[in-house]
Design a protein around this motif. Structure first.
Motif, PDB file in Angstrom:
ATOM      1  N   SER A   2       0.932  -1.156  -0.389  1.00 22.06           N
ATOM      2  CA  SER A   2       0.390   0.194   0.038  1.00 22.06           C
ATOM      3  C   SER A   2       0.999   1.145  -0.225  1.00 22.06           C
ATOM      4  O   SER A   2       0.535   2.122  -0.870  1.00 22.06           O
ATOM      5  N   ASN A   3       1.980   1.533   0.954  1.00 26.42           N
ATOM      6  CA  ASN A   3       2.761   2.316   0.833  1.00 26.42           C
ATOM      7  C   ASN A   3       3.334   2.606  -0.169  1.00 26.42           C
ATOM      8  O   ASN A   3       3.429   3.995  -0.908  1.00 26.42           O
ATOM      9  N   LEU A   4       3.556   1.116  -1.305  1.00 23.36           N
ATOM     10  CA  LEU A   4       4.439   1.741  -2.321  1.00 23.36           C
ATOM     11  C   LEU A   4       3.384   2.596  -2.671  1.00 23.36           C
ATOM     12  O   LEU A   4       4.054   3.188  -4.355  1.00 23.36           O
ATOM     13  N   THR A   5       2.155   2.355  -3.382  1.00 21.84           N
ATOM     14  CA  THR A   5       1.130   2.431  -3.893  1.00 21.84           C
ATOM     15  C   THR A   5       1.024   4.371  -3.405  1.00 21.84           C
ATOM     16  O   THR A   5       1.518   5.114  -4.830  1.00 21.84           O
ATOM     17  N   ILE A   6       0.786   4.534  -2.475  1.00 19.88           N
ATOM     18  CA  ILE A   6       0.495   6.286  -1.880  1.00 19.88           C
ATOM     19  C   ILE A   6       1.968   6.556  -2.074  1.00 19.88           C
ATOM     20  O   ILE A   6       1.882   7.768  -3.287  1.00 19.88           O
ATOM     21  N   ILE A   7       3.633   6.324  -2.332  1.00 25.07           N
ATOM     22  CA  ILE A   7       4.308   6.955  -2.553  1.00 25.07           C
ATOM     23  C   ILE A   7       4.478   6.595  -3.954  1.00 25.07           C
ATOM     24  O   ILE A   7       4.885   8.838  -4.260  1.00 25.07           O
ATOM     25  N   GLN A   8       3.695   6.468  -4.560  1.00 25.99           N
ATOM     26  CA  GLN A   8       4.316   6.683  -6.159  1.00 25.99           C
ATOM     27  C   GLN A   8       3.393   7.586  -6.791  1.00 25.99           C
ATOM     28  O   GLN A   8       3.213   8.446  -7.346  1.00 25.99           O
ATOM     29  N   THR A   9       2.415   7.748  -6.301  1.00 27.21           N
ATOM     30  CA  THR A   9       1.278   8.761  -6.269  1.00 27.21           C
ATOM     31  C   THR A   9       2.090  10.539  -5.878  1.00 27.21           C
ATOM     32  O   THR A   9       1.426  11.740  -6.495  1.00 27.21           O
ATOM     33  N   ARG A  10       2.536  10.465  -5.036  1.00 32.57           N
ATOM     34  CA  ARG A  10       3.269  11.536  -4.661  1.00 32.57           C
ATOM     35  C   ARG A  10       4.703  12.918  -5.603  1.00 32.57           C
ATOM     36  O   ARG A  10       5.028  13.363  -5.702  1.00 32.57           O
ATOM     37  N   LEU A  11       4.797  11.468  -6.307  1.00 34.32           N
ATOM     38  CA  LEU A  11       5.466  11.473  -7.835  1.00 34.32           C
ATOM     39  C   LEU A  11       5.070  12.244  -8.834  1.00 34.32           C
ATOM     40  O   LEU A  11       4.460  11.814  -9.254  1.00 34.32           O
ATOM     41  N   SER A  12       5.541  12.103 -10.169  1.00 28.33           N
ATOM     42  CA  SER A  12       5.347  12.611 -11.111  1.00 28.33           C
ATOM     43  C   SER A  12       6.184  13.529 -12.407  1.00 28.33           C
ATOM     44  O   SER A  12       7.240  13.517 -11.101  1.00 28.33           O
ATOM     45  N   GLY A  13       5.808  13.412 -13.584  1.00 31.05           N
ATOM     46  CA  GLY A  13       6.936  13.240 -14.413  1.00 31.05           C
ATOM     47  C   GLY A  13       8.069  13.006 -14.753  1.00 31.05           C
ATOM     48  O   GLY A  13       8.547  11.072 -14.169  1.00 31.05           O
ATOM     49  N   TRP A  14       9.272  13.306 -15.473  1.00 29.95           N
ATOM     50  CA  TRP A  14      10.582  12.734 -14.518  1.00 29.95           C
ATOM     51  C   TRP A  14      10.987  12.328 -13.054  1.00 29.95           C
ATOM     52  O   TRP A  14      11.578  10.605 -13.219  1.00 29.95           O
ATOM     53  N   GLN A  15      10.568  12.504 -12.193  1.00 32.86           N
ATOM     54  CA  GLN A  15      10.596  12.126 -11.017  1.00 32.86           C
ATOM     55  C   GLN A  15      10.122  10.852 -10.850  1.00 32.86           C
ATOM     56  O   GLN A  15      10.789  10.101 -10.350  1.00 32.86           O
ATOM     57  N   LEU A  16       9.144  10.693 -11.173  1.00 33.32           N
ATOM     58  CA  LEU A  16       8.646   8.806 -10.785  1.00 33.32           C
ATOM     59  C   LEU A  16       9.000   7.862 -11.770  1.00 33.32           C
ATOM     60  O   LEU A  16       8.688   7.238 -11.107  1.00 33.32           O
ATOM     61  N   GLU A  17       9.539   8.420 -12.989  1.00 25.58           N
ATOM     62  CA  GLU A  17      10.136   7.727 -14.215  1.00 25.58           C
ATOM     63  C   GLU A  17      11.480   7.323 -13.388  1.00 25.58           C
ATOM     64  O   GLU A  17      11.914   5.784 -13.765  1.00 25.58           O
ATOM     65  N   SER A  18      11.894   8.262 -12.923  1.00 23.97           N
ATOM     66  CA  SER A  18      13.033   7.517 -12.462  1.00 23.97           C
ATOM     67  C   SER A  18      13.438   6.879 -11.320  1.00 23.97           C
ATOM     68  O   SER A  18      13.960   5.993 -11.303  1.00 23.97           O
ATOM     69  N   PHE A  19      12.106   7.565 -10.620  1.00 29.25           N
ATOM     70  CA  PHE A  19      12.422   6.141  -9.334  1.00 29.25           C
ATOM     71  C   PHE A  19      11.807   4.581  -9.484  1.00 29.25           C
ATOM     72  O   PHE A  19      12.892   3.651  -9.466  1.00 29.25           O
ATOM     73  N   LYS A  20      11.402   4.481 -10.654  1.00 33.62           N
ATOM     74  CA  LYS A  20      10.391   3.469 -10.630  1.00 33.62           C
ATOM     75  C   LYS A  20      11.568   3.027 -11.659  1.00 33.62           C
ATOM     76  O   LYS A  20      12.116   1.348 -11.831  1.00 33.62           O
ATOM     77  N   GLU A  21      12.904   3.164 -12.647  1.00 34.66           N
ATOM     78  CA  GLU A  21      13.604   2.933 -12.663  1.00 34.66           C
ATOM     79  C   GLU A  21      14.604   2.045 -12.056  1.00 34.66           C
ATOM     80  O   GLU A  21      15.308   1.031 -12.112  1.00 34.66           O
ATOM     81  N   SER A  22      14.888   3.199 -10.835  1.00 37.92           N
ATOM     82  CA  SER A  22      16.362   2.551 -10.242  1.00 37.92           C
ATOM     83  C   SER A  22      15.497   1.812  -8.806  1.00 37.92           C
ATOM     84  O   SER A  22      16.436   0.982  -8.632  1.00 37.92           O
ATOM     85  N   TYR A  23      13.970   1.550  -8.626  1.00 37.57           N
ATOM     86  CA  TYR A  23      13.453   1.086  -7.451  1.00 37.57           C
ATOM     87  C   TYR A  23      13.767  -0.783  -8.401  1.00 37.57           C
ATOM     88  O   TYR A  23      14.089  -1.515  -7.918  1.00 37.57           O
ATOM     89  N   ASP A  24      13.078  -0.760 -10.379  1.00 35.06           N
ATOM     90  CA  ASP A  24      12.991  -1.750 -10.772  1.00 35.06           C
ATOM     91  C   ASP A  24      15.040  -2.776 -10.387  1.00 35.06           C
ATOM     92  O   ASP A  24      14.553  -3.966 -10.779  1.00 35.06           O
ATOM     93  N   HIS A  25      15.822  -1.497 -10.632  1.00 32.94           N
ATOM     94  CA  HIS A  25      16.681  -1.278 -10.767  1.00 32.94           C
ATOM     95  C   HIS A  25      17.271  -2.077 -10.111  1.00 32.94           C
ATOM     96  O   HIS A  25      17.976  -3.866  -9.154  1.00 32.94           O
ATOM     97  N   LYS A  26      17.174  -2.092  -8.397  1.00 39.55           N
ATOM     98  CA  LYS A  26      17.170  -2.494  -7.239  1.00 39.55           C
ATOM     99  C   LYS A  26      16.532  -4.150  -6.771  1.00 39.55           C
ATOM    100  O   LYS A  26      17.316  -4.667  -6.018  1.00 39.55           O
ATOM    101  N   ILE A  27      15.616  -3.589  -7.463  1.00 38.87           N
ATOM    102  CA  ILE A  27      14.498  -5.593  -7.259  1.00 38.87           C
ATOM    103  C   ILE A  27      15.318  -6.352  -8.284  1.00 38.87           C
ATOM    104  O   ILE A  27      15.862  -7.356  -7.296  1.00 38.87           O
ATOM    105  N   GLU A  28      16.130  -5.973  -9.109  1.00 36.22           N
ATOM    106  CA  GLU A  28      16.797  -7.035 -10.440  1.00 36.22           C
ATOM    107  C   GLU A  28      18.048  -7.440  -9.748  1.00 36.22           C
ATOM    108  O   GLU A  28      18.162  -8.318 -10.210  1.00 36.22           O
ATOM    109  N   ASN A  29      18.634  -6.041  -9.297  1.00 36.53           N
ATOM    110  CA  ASN A  29      19.939  -6.365  -9.023  1.00 36.53           C
ATOM    111  C   ASN A  29      20.325  -5.896  -7.843  1.00 36.53           C
ATOM    112  O   ASN A  29      22.117  -6.655  -6.906  1.00 36.53           O
TER     113      ASN A  29
END
Length: 83
Positions: free
Chosen positions: A44-71
């Motif tokens: 739930s918190n992951l969903t909430i925090i992503q609503t606080r981000l937008s544009g390049w900041q949201l995309e940057s978060f998603k890219e880095s978080y996905d990389h963290k999950i995978e690597n």
């Protein structure tokens, strides 16, 4: 196990109280570290925090978080290690 959304950009916006990197407030950061915090709360918190981000900041978060999950490491830390 749900991995912490921290992407190693640990600076807090003084007006909102949210981290520039992961958009969590200090209370949410503490909750992530507590043994009794449920996986449901973390999802739930992951969903909430992503609503606080937008544009390049949201995309940057998603890219880095996905990389963290995978690597196991955020893109920021990966780039620091490569310098």
């Amino acid at each position: 196990m749900i991995i912490s959304p921290c992407i190693s950009i640990c600076k807090t916006d003084p007006q909102t109280g949210y981290c520039y990197g992961c958009a969590r407030n200090n209370e949410e950061k503490k909750m992530w570290k507590m043994q009794e915090t449920t996986e449901e709360w973390k999802k739930s918190n992951l969903t909430i925090i992503q609503t606080r981000l937008s544009g390049w900041q949201l995309e940057s978060f998603k890219e880095s978080y996905d990389h963290k999950i995978e690597n196991g490491i955020s893109l920021y830390k990966k780039n620091l290690n490569n310098e």
